[in-house]
Scaffold this active site. Structure first.
Site, PDB file in Angstrom:
ATOM      1  N   HIS A 170      -7.701  77.758 -27.584  1.00  0.00           N
ATOM      2  CA  HIS A 170      -6.268  78.078 -27.580  1.00  0.00           C
ATOM      3  C   HIS A 170      -5.988  79.587 -27.470  1.00  0.00           C
ATOM      4  CE1 HIS A 170      -2.070  78.318 -28.747  1.00  0.00           C
ATOM      5  NE2 HIS A 170      -2.399  78.917 -29.874  1.00  0.00           N
ATOM      6  N   HIS A 195      -4.325  86.225 -32.344  1.00  0.00           N
ATOM      7  CA  HIS A 195      -2.979  85.935 -32.840  1.00  0.00           C
ATOM      8  C   HIS A 195      -2.910  84.911 -33.965  1.00  0.00           C
ATOM      9  CE1 HIS A 195      -2.815  82.372 -30.166  1.00  0.00           C
ATOM     10  NE2 HIS A 195      -1.863  81.958 -30.972  1.00  0.00           N
ATOM     11  N   GLU A 210      -3.191  84.489 -39.845  1.00  0.00           N
ATOM     12  CA  GLU A 210      -2.434  83.353 -40.370  1.00  0.00           C
ATOM     13  C   GLU A 210      -3.346  82.253 -40.919  1.00  0.00           C
ATOM     14  OE1 GLU A 210       1.025  82.411 -39.445  1.00  0.00           O
ATOM     15  OE2 GLU A 210       0.809  80.620 -40.663  1.00  0.00           O
ATOM     16  N   ASP A 211      -4.350  81.903 -40.151  1.00  0.00           N
ATOM     17  CA  ASP A 211      -5.084  80.673 -40.456  1.00  0.00           C
ATOM     18  C   ASP A 211      -6.509  80.850 -40.954  1.00  0.00           C
ATOM     19  OD1 ASP A 211      -2.893  79.291 -39.475  1.00  0.00           O
ATOM     20  OD2 ASP A 211      -3.646  79.350 -37.435  1.00  0.00           O
ATOM     21  N   ASP A 220       2.016  81.939 -26.288  1.00  0.00           N
ATOM     22  CA  ASP A 220       1.519  80.999 -27.290  1.00  0.00           C
ATOM     23  C   ASP A 220       2.306  79.683 -27.209  1.00  0.00           C
ATOM     24  OD1 ASP A 220       0.243  80.022 -29.583  1.00  0.00           O
ATOM     25  OD2 ASP A 220       1.752  80.894 -30.913  1.00  0.00           O
ATOM     26  N   ASP A 222      21.800  71.048  -4.087  1.00  0.00           N
ATOM     27  CA  ASP A 222      20.773  72.095  -4.076  1.00  0.00           C
ATOM     28  C   ASP A 222      19.525  71.682  -4.841  1.00  0.00           C
ATOM     29  OD1 ASP A 222      22.320  72.139  -6.288  1.00  0.00           O
ATOM     30  OD2 ASP A 222      22.525  74.306  -6.410  1.00  0.00           O
TER      31      ASP A 222
HETATM   32 MN    MN Z   1      -1.157  79.903 -31.492  1.00  0.00          MN
END
Ligand code: MN
Length: 751
Positions: A75, A100, A104-105, A166, A286
């Site tokens: 990811h 990223h 957090e994790d 993300d 269109d």
């Molecule tokens: Mn993520």
């Protein structure tokens, strides 16, 4: 984020752990592809940094898997890839994208990141971490959350760009999530992230986010349109070729270096058109646009675009209203192009977009492409200005989340118009802006004194909606001051916050009088004008603050006669024990008792929601059919006056904000109880929006309303009184068209 991580040992994913060697190879393959597309941007030492970030993330996420069973590290690599390939970001952003989700994790801390990669990267990762923690808490306080997201955006726009990458990857891999989670993420995406991508100038990403959201939110409509698009493809291609042929010949003869092709519109935008115009797929004219991309040197860009425009309109007749010149006035997100709609073969309207290669890159990659073309261009200023405005609004304090989000959406995510000052200076404003917004955009001192404006030398009121190209001159008066209803006349966040500031200031001034009155009263009772006593009174009257207490005393909307019953001990007042209730409950409108009671047919529309409580004013005794208005009194609910009442003028002039529009219901005799079940995204003010449609727009009575919300979704049941099926169907259609509403179904109230 937005990911549920399951430990490696969970049986459901065990099969993926069988061949670790193969899996490792797969990860390395993804990583190499990333390095390859990053290669042109790598400077000395960069490669090592990227590898370090990759290794750090891979190690940290080692035991994690995505819902699909894939190793988690796939990811962040994919997000980094989107940053490089689709947004055009560079090495530092790649590193941030790889990291990223780590803080957090995983066990990695921000300090670790800062130590390894420095403060700049740590700050961005911190921003990304904050965003994920506010978004993922499953609260219904989306507005407050979104405000936090945007606060982090002000630190560095790359935070939001990486966040969009993300989100895009999560949307592309949404299949493996639970249905409920899919709905929540998709709703959030279409509601917040797609407009944000649009505003950052990332048109491709915006379109893909919208299409992917629709695929989950409206699977049937999505499949239907996708199928019809592919069925009609051959026919469309033939038409496009027929349309393009003469244009190609002309441009070749004119020695242009160009590309011309037809491009299908997105499923989401076709669907919007079908809904908005309530037409069938076959009637949407269109389904595609023709795009001309010119390879022109910078100094000839504009001239070349207009030359091509001229060639096209020599061949096909243009619709004069559909010319959009974003060459002379680019959008503030940087978009530049010339759009026109012409009458093609077989009497069909065809949209043609003309732009240069440089403009095309900006249209596709947005902000990042701006950086690339920074030198010698003044578009950068335009974006900086927009960004600066966001910062200004964000730094304004005490806007609450809900207001803020609404303001943000209308101010910064909306399409915009450009208008001129009398001296010919251009101002960009969101669509729907009024003369008053314009006045505040020049200066708050001009806004607060604004009494009207001249648009093209014609006098207009302050609430006049401006259009692109208007030249506006503001008229001011020193006697003018903002009132509460001005808030309804503006759309820009700046104007709103300045009006609120000034109202608060005014209130403070008025409250001074009340403070003095209270002081005299208390001292006359032998009590002190002390902090303690004031707080007692604030509590007794159930008010939010002493300012409100003083203000209400000053405006005589609060009666101090109860003070007589208070004991004074020392210099402190003794509040009497609360009586059961001091406020008498006004009659509640109950359609079951309809008939003889003359006041039972009154319907109020406006801000009010489910239960409507009111009294008829004694001074003018209104009856059904009279022209009436409602006045919000303290303690007695709504009081209905005739507009011809002797007190009317005074009430409306002094308490405009407490006046509610009211109207007698149509004299339909019988209504039926029926129930609706509504499922949607638990966003800001959704209940308000629903009740506004029902009791406001459609003037239908609500008999019961209950809302359950769970993980950002809500399910509500509403019981309403309708006169016939037609009315019910109208109601259902209106509710369905609200933002964030997924389904509206009828159910039998007996069950
Ligand atoms: Mn993520």
């Amino acid at each position: 984020m937005d990911e549920v991580q399951v430990p490696l040992t969970e049986p459901a994913v065990a099969k993926y752990t069988l061949n670790e060697e193969q899996e490792r190879k797969e990860i390395i393959r993804h990583y190499r592809a990333l390095l390859k597309s990053l290669r042109p941007k790598l400077k000395k030492g960069d490669k090592e940094l990227v590898r370090q970030a990759f290794e750090m993330a891979a190690e940290a996420h080692k035991t994690m898997r995505r819902k699909s069973g894939e190793p988690y590290i796939i990811h962040p690599i994919a997000v980094a890839m989107i940053c490089v390939e689709e947004i055009g970001l560079g090495v530092r952003s790649t590193i941030c994208a790889l990291l990223h989700d780590t803080v957090e994790d995983t066990d990695i801390t921000l300090e670790d990141v800062e130590r390894e990669f420095g403060i700049e990267i740590a700050k961005i990762v911190d921003g990304l971490t904050k965003i994920s923690s506010v978004i993922d808490t499953n609260t219904s306080q989306q507005a407050e959350n979104f405000k936090k997201i945007l606060l982090t955006l002000t630190d560095d726009p790359r935070v939001i760009l990486i966040k969009l990458a993300d989100r895009l990857h999560n949307m592309r891999t949404l299949d493996s999530m639970r249905r409920e989670k899919q709905l929540k993420i998709a709703s959030e995406t279409v509601w917040v992230y797609a407009p944000l991508a649009h505003r950052m100038g990332l048109y491709n990403i915006k379109t893909e986010l919208e299409d992917l959201s629709m695929k989950y939110l409206e699977p049937d409509a999505y499949k239907d349109i996708a199928r019809k698009l592919s069925e009609t493809k051959r026919e469309r291609t033939r038409y496009i070729n027929e349309f393009i042929r003469p244009l190609k010949d002309k441009m070749i003869a004119g020695n242009f270096d160009f590309e011309i092709y037809g491009r299908p519109k997105s499923i989401h935008s076709i669907w919007n058109k079908i809904k908005k115009k309530s037409v069938e797929f076959e009637e949407v004219y269109d389904l595609f646009a023709i795009r001309v991309i010119l390879n022109s040197p910078p100094e000839k860009e504009k001239e070349d675009c207009w030359k091509v425009y001229s060639m096209i309109t020599d061949e096909y007749n243009p619709s004069p209203e559909r010319l959009r010149d974003w060459l002379s006035n680019p959008k503030s997100n940087g978009y530049e192009a010339l759009h026109t709609t012409v009458m093609g073969p077989q009497g069909k309207w065809v949209e043609v977009q003309i732009r240069t290669k440089r403009m095309n890159e900006i249209a596709e990659k947005g902000l990042a492409a701006h950086y690339k073309y920074k030198e010698g261009s003044n578009d950068e200023d335009r974006f900086d200005k927009w960004f600066g405005q966001i910062r200004e609004v964000l730094s304004a304090q005490d806007t609450d989340g809900v207001d803020f989000l609404q303001d943000f959406k209308t101010s910064f995510l909306a399409e915009e118009i450009y208008v001129y000052t009398p001296k010919g200076e251009v101002k960009m404003l969101p669509t729907g802006s009024t003369a008053l917004d314009f006045a505040f955009s020049i200066h708050s001192a001009i806004g607060t004194k604004c009494i009207g404006a001249k648009v093209h030398h014609k006098l207009v009121p302050i609430g006049h909606k401006l259009r692109s190209g208007d030249q506006v001159e503001i008229i001011t008066s020193n006697k003018q001051k903002p009132s509460e209803d001005w808030l309804n006349l503006v759309v820009t966040a700046k104007a709103k916050s300045k009006i609120k500031d000034s109202l608060r200031e005014e209130k403070r001034k008025i409250a001074e009088d009340g403070k003095y009155t209270l002081q005299r009263k208390l001292e006359a009772m032998g009590a002190a004008f002390s902090q303690y006593n004031i707080e007692e009174l604030v509590q007794f009257y159930k008010l939010p603050s002493s300012l409100e207490l003083h203000y209400r005393i000053a405006t005589k909307s609060l009666d101090l006669k109860e003070l007589k019953d208070f004991q004074v001990l020392g210099d402190k007042i003794e509040i009497p024990k609360p009586k059961p209730t001091t406020i008498e409950t006004p009659p509640v409108y109950d359609p079951n008792k309809a008939g003889s009671k003359k006041d039972s047919e009154l319907i109020i529309f406006g801000e009010s929601s489910d239960k409507i409580m009111y009294n008829l004013a004694k001074c003018c005794n209104p009856i059904p059919g009279d022209d009436v208005f409602g006045f919000v009194s303290t303690g007695k609910g709504l009081i209905i006056h005739r507009t011809s009442c002797p007190n009317a003028a005074q009430l409306m002039a002094n308490y405009g904000h407490r006046v509610v529009k009211t109207k007698w219901a149509k004299n339909k005799e019988i209504s039926f109880l029926t129930g609706l079940r509504i499922i949607g995204l638990d966003d800001v003010g959704v209940i308000n929006k629903i009740t506004n449609v029902i009791s406001g727009d459609l003037k239908i009575n609500i008999s019961g309303l209950s809302i359950d919300s769970r993980e950002g979704l809500f399910e509500g049941t509403i019981k309403v009184f309708v006169h016939d099926k037609e009315e019910l169907e109208e109601l259902v259609t209106r509710l369905k068209s609200l933002d964030g509403i997924q389904t509206v179904d009828r159910f039998d109230t007996e069950n």
